[in-house]
Design a protein around this motif. Structure first.
Motif, mmCIF file in Angstrom:
data_model
loop_
_atom_site.group_PDB
_atom_site.id
_atom_site.type_symbol
_atom_site.label_atom_id
_atom_site.label_comp_id
_atom_site.label_asym_id
_atom_site.label_seq_id
_atom_site.Cartn_x
_atom_site.Cartn_y
_atom_site.Cartn_z
ATOM 1 N N LYS A 91 24.703 11.113 -10.297
ATOM 2 C CA LYS A 91 24.712 12.400 -9.615
ATOM 3 C C LYS A 91 25.166 12.199 -8.177
ATOM 4 C CE LYS A 91 23.640 16.815 -9.240
ATOM 5 N NZ LYS A 91 24.337 17.863 -10.016
ATOM 6 N N ARG A 115 22.983 12.000 -17.148
ATOM 7 C CA ARG A 115 21.602 12.248 -16.725
ATOM 8 C C ARG A 115 21.189 13.692 -16.998
ATOM 9 N NH1 ARG A 115 18.481 9.187 -13.499
ATOM 10 N NH2 ARG A 115 19.254 7.162 -12.824
ATOM 11 N N ASN A 116 22.104 14.625 -16.734
ATOM 12 C CA ASN A 116 21.768 16.036 -16.899
ATOM 13 C C ASN A 116 21.664 16.442 -18.366
ATOM 14 O OD1 ASN A 116 21.819 16.282 -14.114
ATOM 15 N ND2 ASN A 116 23.945 16.982 -14.056
ATOM 16 N N GLN A 117 22.435 15.783 -19.214
ATOM 17 C CA GLN A 117 22.494 16.165 -20.625
ATOM 18 C C GLN A 117 21.850 15.115 -21.529
ATOM 19 O OE1 GLN A 117 23.683 19.168 -21.313
ATOM 20 N NE2 GLN A 117 24.276 19.507 -19.183
#
Length: 312
Positions: A126, A137-139
């Motif tokens: 990020k 990381r987000n998904q």
């Protein structure tokens, strides 16, 4: 004169405040000691790592093909800029044009490599201010679910499992060695006791009494019956092998459900950091070539742009 009770109350309050201050001071001291101990342990652990291993780790992390590609194009860019400035007013101009092409190779190659390097970086990490960075990381929840579904649909599809199990049935029966097991059961002491028990029960019935009148007893009948029972082994095992169906005692849907539950439990332990580390371990070292090809195609675009500007 002050009230003695008030004096005692004030003194008690002062003592409590002093005790609280001492406790807070002790807690803060303990926290400092713990942090200091952790830092010293970390430093001690790092100090135990051999120097050669540290160098190899740094080389592995920061000296991949991507870094080398960007470094080479950076050197070419700097060299091109210097040579262009040196030969700007020197004739013949052909050298100046060549060095401009070299500069373009460096500038465009470095820009292509940096762009692809940043794209790879944004895939895993990020970066503040860059929308869409840190995709893994987000998904990570979607990635976990995707991994589970790929495993289930690829390796535990019910029809494929049933076909596989039916194909392995003969091998499993052969490995079980049913013939010898049935033969062992029929010749065992337990089977002998069952024969004795059944003959005794038969002799207590009317038909057994008739046999008794004919001079038959358990000891007389048993040697006659046992060879017959022992000879049933091959026949029973053959019939059993032909009539056993894997689908009768193995349900692919139940297996798939249990595997699904197991994967769900294990994947819950996969945090965003662990998912990122797993994916990074699998593909990041291969993504370095994406940066190198960015250098190459950027350099080619730079050559085309500079050559086209020369012939205008």
């Amino acid at each position: 004169m002050e009230d003695p009770a008030a004096v005692r109350s004030n003194a008690k309050g002062l003592l409590l405040d002093a005790n609280n201050d001492d406790e807070i001071h002790m807690e803060s001291t303990e926290m400092i000691l713990i942090e200091t101990t952790n830092e010293s342990n970390t430093d001690r652990t790092q100090s135990k790592i051999p120097f050669r291993q540290r160098v190899e780790g740094l080389y592995k992390n920061y000296c991949g093909v991507a870094e080398w590609g960007n470094f080479i194009t950076l050197v070419i860019m700097i060299l091109g800029i210097i040579l262009v400035e040196i030969f700007k007013h020197i004739h013949p101009k052909v050298y100046y044009q060549i060095f401009r092409i070299i500069r373009a190779i460096g500038v465009f190659g470095l820009s292509g490599g940096i762009t692809n390097w940043l794209a790879v970086k944004m895939l895993f990490d990020k970066i503040p201010g860059l929308i869409g960075s840190g995709v893994i990381r987000n998904q990570f929840i979607e990635i976990r679910n995707c991994v589970k579904m790929v495993v289930l649909d690829t390796f535990f599809e019910p029809s494929s499992m049933m076909e596989y199990l039916n194909g392995k049935q003969d091998d499993w029966l052969q490995q079980l060695d049913i013939d010898s097991k049935i033969d062992g059961v029929l010749k065992s002491q337990a089977a002998d006791e069952i024969v004795d028990k059944q003959l005794s029960l038969m002799m207590s019935r009317p038909e057994g009494m008739m046999l008794s009148f004919m001079g038959m007893s358990v000891n007389v009948l048993k040697p006659t019956i046992l060879p017959f029972i022992h000879g049933l082994g091959p026949t029973v095992s053959s019939v059993l092998s032909k009539n056993i169906q894997t689908s009768e005692f193995i349900n692919p849907e139940n297996i798939r459900k249990q595997v699904d539950e197991l994967l769900s439990v294990k994947l819950e332990e996969m945090t965003a950091t662990r998912v990122k580390a797993l994916v990074e371990h699998m593909i990041r070292k291969h993504l370095g070539w994406l940066v190198v090809w960015g250098n190459v195609f950027g350099a080619l675009i730079g050559i085309i742009c500079e050559v086209s500007s020369v012939f205008k």
